[in-house]
Design an enzyme around this catalytic site. Structure first.
Site, PDB file in Angstrom:
ATOM      1  N   HIS A  16      26.924  -7.665 -11.119  1.00  0.00           N
ATOM      2  CA  HIS A  16      25.593  -7.662 -10.510  1.00  0.00           C
ATOM      3  C   HIS A  16      25.518  -6.830  -9.232  1.00  0.00           C
ATOM      4  CE1 HIS A  16      26.369 -11.474 -12.699  1.00  0.00           C
ATOM      5  NE2 HIS A  16      25.293 -11.077 -13.341  1.00  0.00           N
ATOM      6  N   CYS A  17      26.260  -5.708  -9.200  1.00  0.00           N
ATOM      7  CA  CYS A  17      26.269  -4.819  -8.015  1.00  0.00           C
ATOM      8  C   CYS A  17      26.669  -5.571  -6.756  1.00  0.00           C
ATOM      9  CB  CYS A  17      24.919  -4.142  -7.792  1.00  0.00           C
ATOM     10  SG  CYS A  17      24.444  -3.027  -9.099  1.00  0.00           S
ATOM     11  N   ALA A  18      27.437  -6.649  -6.902  1.00  0.00           N
ATOM     12  CA  ALA A  18      27.789  -7.448  -5.731  1.00  0.00           C
ATOM     13  C   ALA A  18      29.233  -7.940  -5.859  1.00  0.00           C
ATOM     14  CB  ALA A  18      26.826  -8.628  -5.582  1.00  0.00           C
TER      15      ALA A  18
END
Lengths: 74, 386
Positions: free
Chosen positions: B339-341
């Site tokens: 999740h891009c995290a």
């Protein structure tokens, strides 16, 4: 002939915001192209009745609307 | 089909959004701020309407302090690159999105010192820990309001008080909370509120922005992108006044017409009302998932402490295979992975495999939640790796 004042702005964002603030204050306004003899950063200006100038500037000041200056149209 | 990927972008949009965009394209069409003809002025009025609607939603008194960008990422880059120079110290948290971390990591290469306040395994951050990490060279405190991975909401008002007390600029990444969690830039002591237009605000992609708090002096924040604004055309230097300073280039005015309709819809329905509905759906989803053997839900497990974002792992299954099976066999659309995290997943103990993320929205029904839970229950009892 009615006397008008023209409020000049740096940006159309501010000119259209001023139009809205003045209309909300019950003042008659018209958006006009900035008259050619008045130099301004922005192509649009707000025309008001000269007799509304004090009330207009008060309304703009209360809302924090930034303008360049005011000129009289004869 | 059950769309549970509202944390990426909300869908469906209220009907008024595509209708407003179509109306703008057909009847207005012009670029705001440039020419002075009637359609250009009408376009500028649409943009002003959008500024006023966003300002009112976030408790900002002056619509000229609402700046539109193409997305929250651009706004975060304006903030980070504008405020941080070599030697400066910036403080953030352990559950940030790459939209915060990548600009900071790039600045680190130029001598900016980046520190992260430790986050607990459920994504919560202690306010005292924030204060402990503020130093004399701290220029910026930037936090996400809610994690895009587990939904945990940070106490921004209390963190904002810390920033205010120490004279540090306070930026909040509200990509996950705008439109579905109450935000008041003045009461929350926010100097720079970054928002996304296409998630909880229900507008189209390509919209987002930055709200400057009343007490923040824009002279501190140089423009990131320089170019035509329609104002001060005789000057080869970027205007120094708001909002033009940060809005060089033709804007996504069609998108802003849609965003205006969307924010009016959200405001009429009420952020508190949307929040209450999403909280009930979220708790139903958490409870349903936690009743399935092998499921581990990350975060606090308490819907009242989080947005409508639920991440989980399923023992013995890869998240990408489960996501594919949910899509193909049950019509449940979700997002697997990191999740891009990646930092948030490290904090939550779910790196490097990541999680499955189900994120309901304002149009999700309880029946859809129940069907999604049932789909996970059925997959939990099978092999999904073939």
């Amino acid at each position: 002939m009615a006397e008008f004042a023209v409020i000049l702005f740096h940006s159309t964002s501010h000119a259209v915001y001023a139009e809205r603030v003045l209309r909300r204050a019950g003042l008659a306004v018209k958006m006009i192209p900035t008259p050619r003899h008045l130099s301004s950063d922005c192509g649009s200006a707000v025309r008001i009745a000269a007799s509304d100038q004090a009330a207009s500037l008060e309304a703009l000041g209360a809302a924090g609307v930034v303008f360049d200056r005011v000129e009289r149209l004869g | 089909m059950i769309y549970l990927d509202n944390a990426a972008t909300s869908w469906p949009k209220p009907d008024c959004v595509p209708e407003a965009m179509l109306h703008f394209l057909r009847e207005v069409g012009a670029s705001p701020g440039r020419s002075g003809h009637r359609l250009a002025l009408e376009a500028e009025r649409v943009r002003l309407d959008a500024r006023e609607a966003v300002a009112a939603l976030f408790g900002a008194p002056d619509p000229m302090r609402v700046v539109f960008t193409l997305n929250a990422t651009t706004a975060l880059n304006i903030v980070a690159r504008g405020l941080l120079s070599p030697g400066a110290h910036v403080l953030t948290t352990g559950i940030e999105h790459n939209a915060v971390l990548r600009p900071l990591r790039a600045l680190e290469q130029c001598g900016v010192v980046v520190d992260m306040v430790p986050s607990a395994r459920d994504g919560t951050v202690e306010v005292a820990a924030v204060e402990d990490n503020v130093g004399p060279r701290t220029q910026l405190l930037v936090v996400n309001h809610a994690s895009n991975v587990c939904g945990t909401v940070l106490p921004i008002r209390a963190i904002g008080e810390v920033a205010r007390r120490h004279g540090v600029a306070f930026a909040v990444d509200a990509a996950q909370t705008g439109g579905c969690w109450p935000i008041d830039v003045e009461a929350d002591h926010v100097d720079l509120l970054v928002f996304s237009g296409h998630k909880g605000l229900l507008g189209p992609t390509g919209t987002g922005g930055l709200v400057l708090g009343r007490g923040f002096h824009a002279e501190r924040l140089p423009a990131l992108v320089h170019g035509g604004t329609g104002s001060r055309s005789e000057d080869e230097h970027q205007p120094d006044f708001l909002p033009d300073k940060y809005e060089a280039g033709t804007p996504n005015i069609v998108g802003l017409a849609g965003l205006l309709a969307a924010v009016r819809y959200v405001s009429a329905r009420g952020v508190e009302a949307i929040r209450a509905e999403e909280q009930a759906l979220t708790q139903r989803l958490i409870d349903g998932l936690m009743g399935i053997p092998g499921v581990r839900v990350v975060g606090t497990g308490k819907a009242q402490l989080q947005t409508a974002v639920v991440s989980f792992t399923l023992d013995g299954h890869s998240v990408s295979q489960v996501a594919l099976a949910l899509d193909e066999q049950f019509g449940v659309l979700c997002r697997p992975g990191l999740h891009c995290a990646p930092r948030a997943h490290q904090t939550l103990g779910t790196a490097p495999q990541g999680t499955l993320r189900l994120s309901p929205g304002p149009f999700t029904t309880t029946d859809e939640i129940d069907r999604a839970v049932e789909a996970v229950r059925q997959l939990a009892g099978r092999r999904t790796d073939g």
